[in-house]
Design an enzyme around this catalytic site. Structure first.
Site, PDB file in Angstrom:
ATOM      1  N   GLY A  59       1.178  -1.038   0.162  1.00  0.00           N
ATOM      2  CA  GLY A  59      -0.278   0.396  -0.063  1.00  0.00           C
ATOM      3  C   GLY A  59       0.706   1.614  -0.208  1.00  0.00           C
ATOM      4  N   GLY A 110      -0.680   4.677   0.159  1.00  0.00           N
ATOM      5  CA  GLY A 110      -1.049   5.454   1.205  1.00  0.00           C
ATOM      6  C   GLY A 110      -0.106   6.407   1.678  1.00  0.00           C
ATOM      7  N   ASN A 161       2.221  -1.344  -4.990  1.00  0.00           N
ATOM      8  CA  ASN A 161       1.417  -1.071  -4.421  1.00  0.00           C
ATOM      9  C   ASN A 161      -0.260  -1.049  -5.988  1.00  0.00           C
ATOM     10  OD1 ASN A 161      -0.776   1.151  -2.832  1.00  0.00           O
ATOM     11  ND2 ASN A 161      -0.527   2.067  -5.362  1.00  0.00           N
ATOM     12  N   GLU A 189     -17.376  17.264   5.179  1.00  0.00           N
ATOM     13  CA  GLU A 189     -16.631  17.992   3.657  1.00  0.00           C
ATOM     14  C   GLU A 189     -16.408  17.692   2.041  1.00  0.00           C
ATOM     15  OE1 GLU A 189     -12.631  16.287   4.200  1.00  0.00           O
ATOM     16  OE2 GLU A 189     -12.181  18.297   5.805  1.00  0.00           O
ATOM     17  N   ASP A 226      -5.245   2.498   8.158  1.00  0.00           N
ATOM     18  CA  ASP A 226      -6.831   2.296   8.783  1.00  0.00           C
ATOM     19  C   ASP A 226      -7.022   0.466   9.058  1.00  0.00           C
ATOM     20  OD1 ASP A 226      -6.958   5.090   8.017  1.00  0.00           O
ATOM     21  OD2 ASP A 226      -8.148   4.765   6.233  1.00  0.00           O
ATOM     22  N   ALA A 231      -5.813   9.779   8.473  1.00  0.00           N
ATOM     23  CA  ALA A 231      -4.501  10.185   7.076  1.00  0.00           C
ATOM     24  C   ALA A 231      -3.235  10.882   8.922  1.00  0.00           C
ATOM     25  CB  ALA A 231      -4.490  11.803   6.579  1.00  0.00           C
ATOM     26  N   GLN A 232      -3.576  11.364   9.674  1.00  0.00           N
ATOM     27  CA  GLN A 232      -2.816  11.989  10.765  1.00  0.00           C
ATOM     28  C   GLN A 232      -1.739  11.075  11.666  1.00  0.00           C
ATOM     29  OE1 GLN A 232      -2.725  15.075  14.603  1.00  0.00           O
ATOM     30  NE2 GLN A 232      -4.791  14.643  13.376  1.00  0.00           N
TER      31      GLN A 232
HETATM   32  P1  FAD Z   1      -4.922   4.965   2.200  1.00  0.00           P
HETATM   33  O1  FAD Z   1      -4.491   6.365   2.526  1.00  0.00           O
HETATM   34  O2  FAD Z   1      -6.253   5.133   1.841  1.00  0.00           O
HETATM   35  O3  FAD Z   1      -3.633   4.138   0.928  1.00  0.00           O
HETATM   36  C1  FAD Z   1      -4.000   2.563   0.803  1.00  0.00           C
HETATM   37  C2  FAD Z   1      -3.496   2.464  -0.310  1.00  0.00           C
HETATM   38  O4  FAD Z   1      -3.347   0.851  -0.543  1.00  0.00           O
HETATM   39  C3  FAD Z   1      -3.671   2.538  -1.569  1.00  0.00           C
HETATM   40  O5  FAD Z   1      -2.783   3.606  -2.544  1.00  0.00           O
HETATM   41  C4  FAD Z   1      -4.433   1.978  -2.789  1.00  0.00           C
HETATM   42  O6  FAD Z   1      -4.189   1.991  -3.704  1.00  0.00           O
HETATM   43  C5  FAD Z   1      -3.875   0.451  -1.784  1.00  0.00           C
HETATM   44  N1  FAD Z   1      -4.331  -0.321  -1.932  1.00  0.00           N
HETATM   45  C6  FAD Z   1      -5.352  -0.740  -1.615  1.00  0.00           C
HETATM   46  N2  FAD Z   1      -6.049  -2.152  -1.766  1.00  0.00           N
HETATM   47  C7  FAD Z   1      -4.554  -2.569  -1.925  1.00  0.00           C
HETATM   48  C8  FAD Z   1      -4.777  -4.080  -2.806  1.00  0.00           C
HETATM   49  N3  FAD Z   1      -5.868  -4.965  -2.244  1.00  0.00           N
HETATM   50  N4  FAD Z   1      -3.479  -3.800  -3.275  1.00  0.00           N
HETATM   51  C9  FAD Z   1      -2.649  -3.225  -3.102  1.00  0.00           C
HETATM   52  N5  FAD Z   1      -2.773  -2.322  -2.850  1.00  0.00           N
HETATM   53  C10 FAD Z   1      -4.182  -2.124  -2.821  1.00  0.00           C
HETATM   54  N6  FAD Z   1      -7.962  11.686   7.818  1.00  0.00           N
HETATM   55  C11 FAD Z   1      -7.355  13.139   8.015  1.00  0.00           C
HETATM   56  O7  FAD Z   1      -6.356  12.206   9.222  1.00  0.00           O
HETATM   57  N7  FAD Z   1      -7.992  14.548   7.825  1.00  0.00           N
HETATM   58  C12 FAD Z   1      -8.535  14.599   6.774  1.00  0.00           C
HETATM   59  O8  FAD Z   1      -9.226  15.906   6.691  1.00  0.00           O
HETATM   60  C13 FAD Z   1      -9.356  13.507   6.386  1.00  0.00           C
HETATM   61  N8  FAD Z   1     -10.236  14.030   5.439  1.00  0.00           N
HETATM   62  C14 FAD Z   1     -10.920  12.832   4.621  1.00  0.00           C
HETATM   63  C15 FAD Z   1     -11.538  12.727   4.027  1.00  0.00           C
HETATM   64  C16 FAD Z   1     -12.098  11.691   3.262  1.00  0.00           C
HETATM   65  C17 FAD Z   1     -12.987  12.223   1.125  1.00  0.00           C
HETATM   66  C18 FAD Z   1     -12.079  10.556   3.350  1.00  0.00           C
HETATM   67  C19 FAD Z   1     -12.320   8.769   2.468  1.00  0.00           C
HETATM   68  C20 FAD Z   1     -11.297  10.576   4.490  1.00  0.00           C
HETATM   69  C21 FAD Z   1     -10.188  11.608   4.684  1.00  0.00           C
HETATM   70  N9  FAD Z   1      -9.324  10.786   5.918  1.00  0.00           N
HETATM   71  C22 FAD Z   1      -9.350  11.979   7.040  1.00  0.00           C
HETATM   72  C23 FAD Z   1      -9.505   9.727   6.529  1.00  0.00           C
HETATM   73  C24 FAD Z   1      -8.186   9.356   5.755  1.00  0.00           C
HETATM   74  O9  FAD Z   1      -7.682   9.490   4.224  1.00  0.00           O
HETATM   75  C25 FAD Z   1      -7.169   8.020   6.306  1.00  0.00           C
HETATM   76  O10 FAD Z   1      -7.491   7.949   7.025  1.00  0.00           O
HETATM   77  C26 FAD Z   1      -5.822   7.580   5.371  1.00  0.00           C
HETATM   78  O11 FAD Z   1      -6.088   7.482   3.773  1.00  0.00           O
HETATM   79  C27 FAD Z   1      -5.454   6.189   5.651  1.00  0.00           C
HETATM   80  O12 FAD Z   1      -4.171   6.267   4.801  1.00  0.00           O
HETATM   81  P2  FAD Z   1      -4.145   4.563   4.486  1.00  0.00           P
HETATM   82  O13 FAD Z   1      -2.494   5.108   4.353  1.00  0.00           O
HETATM   83  O14 FAD Z   1      -4.140   3.538   5.514  1.00  0.00           O
HETATM   84  O15 FAD Z   1      -4.816   4.321   3.308  1.00  0.00           O
END
Ligand code: FAD
Length: 405
Positions: free
Chosen positions: A10, A12, A37, A170, A301, A318-319
Site C-alpha cells: 500500500g 497511501g 501498490n 466535507e 486504516d 491520515a494524521q
Molecule cells: P490510504 O491512504 O487510503 O492508502 C491505501 C493504499 O493502498 C492506496 O494507495 C490503495 O490504492 C492501496 N491499496 C488498497 N488495496 C490494495 C490492494 N489490494 N493491493 C494493492 N494496493 C492496495 N484523515 C485526516 O487525518 N484528515 C482529513 O481531513 C481526512 N479527510 C478525509 C476525507 C475523505 C473524503 C476521506 C475518504 C478520508 C479522509 N480522512 C482524513 C481519512 C484518511 O484519508 C485515511 O485515514 C487515510 O487515507 C488512511 O491512510 P492509509 O495509509 O491507511 O490508507
C-alpha cells in the site's frame, strides 16, 4: 550474508510515509525494500471529496509514486494484493507472489455499509480516484440529461449524502459550491436542486465541539443543504433510498445520486488472510506489530490503536497513519540492525479541520477552536504539510494548494 527483504503493501499515507522514511534511514546494503501498490500513483485520500464533487480535477489529487521514492533503494511493484500468508512469509498478488522477511500492511480502508440492503448496489462511495471520477461524472450526467428529456425527472437533481460525519460534511461543502456552477452550465433552475444529508445519529459531526457543529450546519443550510438528523437509511433502491425516523416514519427519498459516506472498515485483504480483526482493523501492539507475528507491522486504516484516555480506538485518519509510518520505519531500521527494543507508538493529536468547501472550515488546532476563513487556510496548510512530509518542497510546489489568500 543475505539482506533482509522488507515488503510494504500500500502506497497511501501510512505505506508511503514508511517507505520514504525508511529509504533515508537504511543503506542499500542493509535491506531490500519493496513497495507494492495497486496503481502506479498515490492519491491524497483526504482530497477525494473534492474530486468527487468536481471542484478539484482528479489529476490534482494524485501523483506518480516513483516521484517520491528513491528507486535505487526502493523497488516499486505495481500489483494488487490478494492474500497474505503470514505462516509462509508470502504475499499473493494478482500477478504473482512475493516473499518477505518483514512486512508492513498499509492497505487502507473500504466502505462499510453495515449490511444495509441495496446500498452496495445503489449507492456510490468515496474510496479512491476511480470512484471519485465516477461520482463526479454521474452527477454531471444527471444535470446534462435533465433538460433533454420530455418528462423531466426532478430526482436527477436530487443528491443524497448518507452520513454527517467528517467525509459526508466535507463532501457536502464541496457540492454546495459545485451545484451553482452545474446549474449555470446546464441551464438548470437552482431551486429545483435538492442536497439532502441523512444521518442516523442525533447530531452532525459527532465528537466535534457543539459551537463548531452549529456553525457548520447553519453555513451548509444557508447554501441549500437539508439535514435529516436522527434518520436512518434502511435500504438503497434504484433511484433512491428508504429512510426511517424512529420505527414508524418510513419514507422514500427519490434521488438519482446517493453517496454513502457513513462508515469505513479495514481492507478486506486483512480478513481474507485470516488475521484477527474488528471490521478489518487489527489491534496492533505498542510497537505496531501484529500480536504473535513479530515480523508483521500494520499502519493506517487497517490498524487499530486504543486511546488509553477514553479506552476507545482512535478514529482512522491520515494524521495517525503518517505518524505510524514514521515509527514503523524506525522500528524496521532497528530490527534490520539486530536490535530487539522497539519504539512504542504514541499518537500526538495536532487537531482536526473539517472543510466546508474551498473557503470555509471548522476545527481545532493545538486545543484551540478555528472557524471560517482562518480554518480554511489552516486546512490548506495541513494538506500542503502532508505533501511536504512525503515528497519534500518539490512535491508541494507541484501539487500544493496555494490559493490561500
Ligand atoms: P490510504 O491512504 O487510503 O492508502 C491505501 C493504499 O493502498 C492506496 O494507495 C490503495 O490504492 C492501496 N491499496 C488498497 N488495496 C490494495 C490492494 N489490494 N493491493 C494493492 N494496493 C492496495 N484523515 C485526516 O487525518 N484528515 C482529513 O481531513 C481526512 N479527510 C478525509 C476525507 C475523505 C473524503 C476521506 C475518504 C478520508 C479522509 N480522512 C482524513 C481519512 C484518511 O484519508 C485515511 O485515514 C487515510 O487515507 C488512511 O491512510 P492509509 O495509509 O491507511 O490508507
Amino acid at each position: 550474508m543475505r539482506k533482509p527483504k522488507i515488503v510494504i503493501l500500500g502506497a497511501g499515507y501510512g505505506g508511503l510515509m514508511t517507505a520514504t522514511r525508511l529509504q533515508k534511514q537504511i543503506g542499500v546494503n542493509e535491506a531490500d525494500i519493496i513497495l507494492v501498490n495497486k496503481n502506479d500513483y498515490h492519491y491524497e485520500t483526504t482530497w477525494l471529496h473534492e474530486a468527487s464533487a468536481g471542484t478539484l480535477h482528479h489529476d490534482r489529487v494524485r501523483y506518480d509514486i516513483r516521484e517520491v521514492i528513491d528507486t535505487h533503494k526502493v523497488e516499486f511493484v505495481q500489483a494488487s494484493v490478494e492474500e497474505i500468508k503470514t505462516e509462509e512469509n508470502t504475499v499473493i498478488l494478482d500477478n504473482g507472489e512475493i516473499s518477505y522477511d518483514y512486512l508492513v500492511i498499509a492497505l487502507g480502508a473500504e466502505a462499510e455499509t453495515f449490511g444495509i440492503k441495496g446500498l452496495k448496489e445503489h449507492a456510490f462511495t468515496i474510496v479512491n480516484v476511480n470512484a471519485a471520477r465516477q461520482i463526479r461524472e454521474h452527477i454531471e450526467y444527471q444535470f446534462a440529461t435533465y433538460n433533454t428529456e420530455k418528462e423531466k425527472k426532478d430526482e436527477r437533481l436530487s443528491i443524497v449524502v448518507g452520513g454527517a460525519g467528517f467525509t459526508g460534511i466535507e463532501f457536502l461543502g464541496e457540492l454546495a459550491n459545485r451545484i451553482p456552477e452545474l446549474c449555470k452550465e446546464y441551464d438548470v433552475d437552482y431551486h429545483k436542486v435538492k442536497l439532502i444529508c441523512v444521518e442516523a445519529a442525533p447530531t452532525v459531526l459527532p465528537g466535534f465541539d457543539p459551537e463548531l457543529v452549529n456553525y457548520a450546519v447553519s453555513y451548509l443550510e444557508k447554501k441549500g443543504v437539508e439535514f435529516r438528523i436522527g434518520t436512518a437509511i434502511k435500504e438503497g433502491i434504484p433511484g433512491g433510498i428508504i429512510v426511517a425516523k424512529g420505527e414508524e416514519e418510513v419514507e422514500e427519498i427519490k434521488a438519482e445520486t446517493v453517496v454513502w459516506a457513513a462508515g469505513v472498515r479495514g481492507n478486506s485483504v486483512i480478513e481474507n488472510s485470516g488475521l484477527e480483526a474488528m471490521r478489518g482493523r487489527v489491534k496492533v501492539a505498542h510497537d505496531l506489530r501484529v500480536p504473535g507475528k513479530d515480523n508483521v507491522f500494520i499502519v493506517g486504516d487497517c490498524s487499530l490503536v486504543i486511546n488509553e484516555e477514553i479506552n476507545r480506538p482512535y478514529p482512522p485518519t491520515a494524521q495517525i497513519a503518517m505518524q505510524q509510518g514514521e515509527v514503523c520505519a524506525r522500528n524496521l531500521a532497528a530490527l534490520v540492525r539486530g536490535k530487539t527494543e522497539l519504539e512504542t507508538f504514541e499518537f500526538h493529536n495536532k487537531g482536526t479541520v473539517c472543510s466546508l468547501g474551498e473557503d470555509e472550515a471548522i476545527g481545532t488546532a493545538f486545543g484551540k477552536k478555528v472557524i471560517g476563513g482562518k480554518a480554511a487556510l489552516l486546512k490548506k496548510v495541513i494538506d500542503n504539510r502532508s505533501l511536504f512530509m512525503i515528497g519534500g518542497p518539490s512535491l508541494v510546489f507541484k501539487k500544493g494548494k496555494f490559493n490561500i489568500f
